[in-house]
Scaffold this active site. Structure first.
Site, PDB file in Angstrom:
ATOM      1  N   GLY A   1       2.883 -33.441 -12.664  1.00  0.00           N
ATOM      2  CA  GLY A   1       3.951 -33.845 -11.761  1.00  0.00           C
ATOM      3  C   GLY A   1       4.217 -35.333 -11.729  1.00  0.00           C
TER       4      GLY A   1
ATOM      5  N   GLY B   1       2.980 -33.482 -18.491  1.00  0.00           N
ATOM      6  CA  GLY B   1       3.896 -32.962 -19.510  1.00  0.00           C
ATOM      7  C   GLY B   1       5.088 -33.881 -19.640  1.00  0.00           C
ATOM      8  NE  ARG B   2       9.350 -34.406 -14.841  1.00  0.00           N
ATOM      9  CZ  ARG B   2      10.323 -33.532 -14.679  1.00  0.00           C
ATOM     10  NH1 ARG B   2      11.486 -33.754 -15.245  1.00  0.00           N
ATOM     11  NH2 ARG B   2      10.140 -32.445 -13.963  1.00  0.00           N
TER      12      ARG B   2
ATOM     13  NE  ARG C   1      15.048 -31.852 -16.223  1.00  0.00           N
ATOM     14  CZ  ARG C   1      15.268 -33.009 -15.614  1.00  0.00           C
ATOM     15  NH1 ARG C   1      16.088 -33.910 -16.148  1.00  0.00           N
ATOM     16  NH2 ARG C   1      14.685 -33.273 -14.473  1.00  0.00           N
TER      17      ARG C   1
ATOM     18  CB  CYS D   1      33.503 -21.395 -21.982  1.00  0.00           C
ATOM     19  SG  CYS D   1      35.096 -20.872 -21.333  1.00  0.00           S
ATOM     20  CD  GLU D   2      29.781 -21.163 -17.165  1.00  0.00           C
ATOM     21  OE1 GLU D   2      30.007 -21.508 -15.991  1.00  0.00           O
ATOM     22  OE2 GLU D   2      29.689 -19.980 -17.536  1.00  0.00           O
TER      23      GLU D   2
END
EC number: 4.1.1.20
Length: 443
Positions: free
Chosen positions: A248, A292-293, A330, A361-362
């Site tokens: 984290g 991780g991040r 994200r 297409c959003e």
């Protein structure tokens, strides 16, 4: 402009990463393209390992592969002395195919299937992090079938809420993960684990959330876990040898983000461990963490080619790139913020505010709102920073868009580590039933 790691602007006014001009990378590998600064990844890994080594305590730093799991990354993690945590059979398979030592693999997840447990047992992984009572009994039963005893940690929720997005907060009482300490569930889980003949309980695991910029949450988690450990020893005569504090640790995405140096996090955790356990005359446990991040996040850059634009006078100017939520979901999921630069004209003066749209297409396929750039031209290259974590890992084929390639760059060399998906990949698993096959037209 804030540049991470080996990134710089070269004499041609081009962004350069790992000694590689990104305009050359675009020409050689195409766009969208994930670019990973290998030297920065290795630097981040070493910061953790060296910070813990300086404490003199026993430790393991496990790379949380969910952030970015490809075989080349597994190789780097092993070379840097890290362990590895996985949360699926796919991540486990990737690690094993990369030759990662199975005894240094930890298997997480709140719903491990029998097939995943079988696979992990056959590979002789180092530890299972057990998340619930169903898994506890299932793991014991399958281990018995294989005649094996396995190391386990019990994931507990300490009741500490990190100051982060609701979707990436995990340490609070109301969470899909783990056994709750405050309501007695975690105590019952220890009791039950000690009854399972095939399980060797090493200790507990807690994870309070992601993208955390302070140490107080970690200190509080240590205090809660330590108090729980002391209670277990007093009532069940079981002493934990491992305490896993999860990950984290935050990174800088945009101006205003203020992550602490790795050593500050490590110092806070180890000091809290020492204070909490020695005061109770409790043997100091081995400390495990799972960054991780913070290992790969700021080492990643996504390179796009700018295509169309749309100017709505008095409202907004949109520019569109050849990727979007398929390679970076994200912003749509978490309203995540990013910084970016025109990679082929990085020294040009920024004169207009634009919003970066993806090609899906959003309406929600927006990568960056209100980005200050030089006047943009079709064909320019846009480099979006800090996309190393949870971008490739969460990429999809929505609209049947192919996933980008991934390159590692270091010392002027660019190595392809994931090939761009082909059209054959896209339809590779499709099956047309015989009744839907096109019949030859009789003449």
């Amino acid at each position: 402009m804030y540049l991470h790691g080996t990134s710089r602007i070269n004499d041609q006014g081009h962004l350069e990463i790992g000694g590689c001009d990104v305009t050359d990378l675009a020409r050689n590998f195409g766009t969208p393209l994930y670019i990973v600064d290998e030297a920065l990844v290795r630097q981040r890994a070493r910061e953790y390992v060296e910070a813990f080594r300086e404490t003199g305590l026993k430790f393991q730093v496990a790379y949380a592969s969910k952030a970015f799991c490809v075989m080349a990354m597994c190789r780097v993690a092993e070379e840097e002395g890290m362990s590895l945590d996985v949360v699926s059979d796919g991540e486990l398979y990737t690690a094993l195919q990369a030759g990662f030592p199975a005894e240094r693999i930890h298997f997480h997840g709140n719903n491990k299937t029998p097939e995943e447990i079988e696979m992990a047992l056959q590979a002789n992984i180092g530890c299972f992090v057990v998340d619930n009572f169903v898994e506890l009994h299932l793991l014991n039963a399958i281990a018995a079938e294989h005649g094996k005893t396995v190391n386990v940690l019990l994931r507990v929720t300490p009741g500490v809420e990190a100051h982060t997005h609701d979707y990436i907060s995990t340490g609070q009482q109301d969470s899909k993960f783990g056994f709750d300490i405050s309501n007695g569930t975690a105590f019952r889980a220890v009791e039950e684990a000690l009854k399972q003949p095939q399980l060797k309980l090493l200790g507990v695991h807690s994870h309070i959330g992601s993208q955390i910029f302070e140490v107080e949450g970690f200190r509080m988690a240590v205090e809660k876990v330590a108090a729980f450990s002391i209670e277990i020893r007093a009532k069940l005569d079981k002493t934990f040898s491992v305490i896993n504090l999860g990950g984290g640790f935050g990174i800088r995405y945009v101006e205003g983000d203020s992550p602490l140096p790795v050593g500050t996090y490590v110092k806070a955790i180890t000091e809290a461990i020492i204070a909490s356990f020695t005061s109770a005359d409790y043997p100091l446990p081995e400390i495990w963490v799972e960054p991780g991040r913070s290992i790969v996040g700021d080492a990643g850059t996504t390179l796009y080619t700018i295509g169309t634009s749309k100017d709505i006078p008095g409202v907004r100017k949109y520019i569109a790139v050849d990727g979007g939520m398929t390679d970076n979901p994200r912003p749509a999921l978490y309203e995540s913020k990013y910084e970016a630069v025109l990679a082929n004209r990085a020294n040009d003066a920024a004169k207009e505010i634009v919003s970066v749209a993806g090609k899906c297409c959003e309406s929600g396929d927006m990568l960056i709102w209100d980005l200050n750039l030089p006047p943009v031209e079709t064909g320019d290259l846009l480099a979006v920073f800090c996309t190393g974590a949870y971008n490739y890992a969460m990429a999809s084929n929505y609209n049947r868009i192919r996933r980008p390639a991934v390159v590692f760059v270091k010392d002027g060399q660019a190595d392809l580590v994931v090939a761009r998906e082909s059209f054959e990949n896209i339809v590779g698993n499709d099956v047309i039933p015989e009744r839907l096959r096109k019949q030859a037209v009789a003449k």
